[in-house]
Scaffold this motif. Sequence first.
Motif, PDB file in Angstrom:
ATOM      1  N   ARG A  97      -8.564 -17.130  -4.234  1.00  0.00           N
ATOM      2  CA  ARG A  97      -8.023 -17.573  -5.578  1.00  0.00           C
ATOM      3  C   ARG A  97      -6.227 -17.516  -5.242  1.00  0.00           C
ATOM      4  NH1 ARG A  97     -11.945 -14.247  -8.177  1.00  0.00           N
ATOM      5  NH2 ARG A  97     -10.878 -12.514  -7.840  1.00  0.00           N
ATOM      6  N   GLN A 101      -4.143 -21.223  -5.249  1.00  0.00           N
ATOM      7  CA  GLN A 101      -2.794 -21.260  -6.011  1.00  0.00           C
ATOM      8  C   GLN A 101      -1.701 -21.628  -4.976  1.00  0.00           C
ATOM      9  OE1 GLN A 101      -2.307 -17.273  -7.682  1.00  0.00           O
ATOM     10  NE2 GLN A 101      -3.778 -17.751  -9.500  1.00  0.00           N
ATOM     11  N   ASP A 104      -2.287 -25.287  -4.315  1.00  0.00           N
ATOM     12  CA  ASP A 104      -2.126 -26.109  -5.287  1.00  0.00           C
ATOM     13  C   ASP A 104      -0.736 -26.448  -5.636  1.00  0.00           C
ATOM     14  OD1 ASP A 104      -4.915 -26.447  -5.933  1.00  0.00           O
ATOM     15  OD2 ASP A 104      -4.997 -24.840  -7.557  1.00  0.00           O
TER      16      ASP A 104
END
Length: 161
Positions: A97, A101, A104
Motif C-alpha cells: 500500500r 501510494q 502513484d
Amino acid sequence: MPENRSLRKKAGLPIGALAERTGLAVSAIRYYESQGLIAAWRNAGGQRRFERADIRRLSFVMIAQKFDFSIAEIRDLLNGLPNGRAPTPADWRQISRQFRQALDQRIATLEKLRDNLDGCIGCGCLSLPKCALYNDHDRARNKGQGPRYLLGDSPEVSDNY
C-alpha cells in the motif's frame, strides 16, 4: 516441528547462496546489509547467515531501485516489516500500500511533466508568457530548485505572466 524450524534458522543461508538466489553480487548484499535493509547473524564458525525471507526483501529492493527509490526510502518501507520472523502476506500488503501510494505520486508527476512538455519541446525559448517553465525575475525561487511550474507548483497570483 519447532526443532526443525530452529535448526533451519541456525543453518540459515550463506551469503553465496543468497547471491545465487537473488542474482546480486556478494558485495551488493554486504552493502544492503550495511544500509540496514537486511540483517545477518553469525553461525558458530563465524560465517554470515541470512533468513530465507531476505530473498524476498532483496527482490523488493531491486524492484524499488528500478523505480528510482533511494536506499533511505526503501529502508523506510522495509522498516514496516517484522524483525526476527518471516513477513506474513499481511505484512507485505501493508508495504505494498505504501509503495503503491509513492508510485502513484511519481506516475502523476511524470504524466504532468509529459503533458506540459508537449508544448515546449521544440520551442526552447523559456520566455513566452504561456510557457510552463517561465519564471520571470526568478519568482519561483522560494518554491525550490528547478522548473517549479513544470513540476507541479502553481504560480502565485502575483506571479502571473
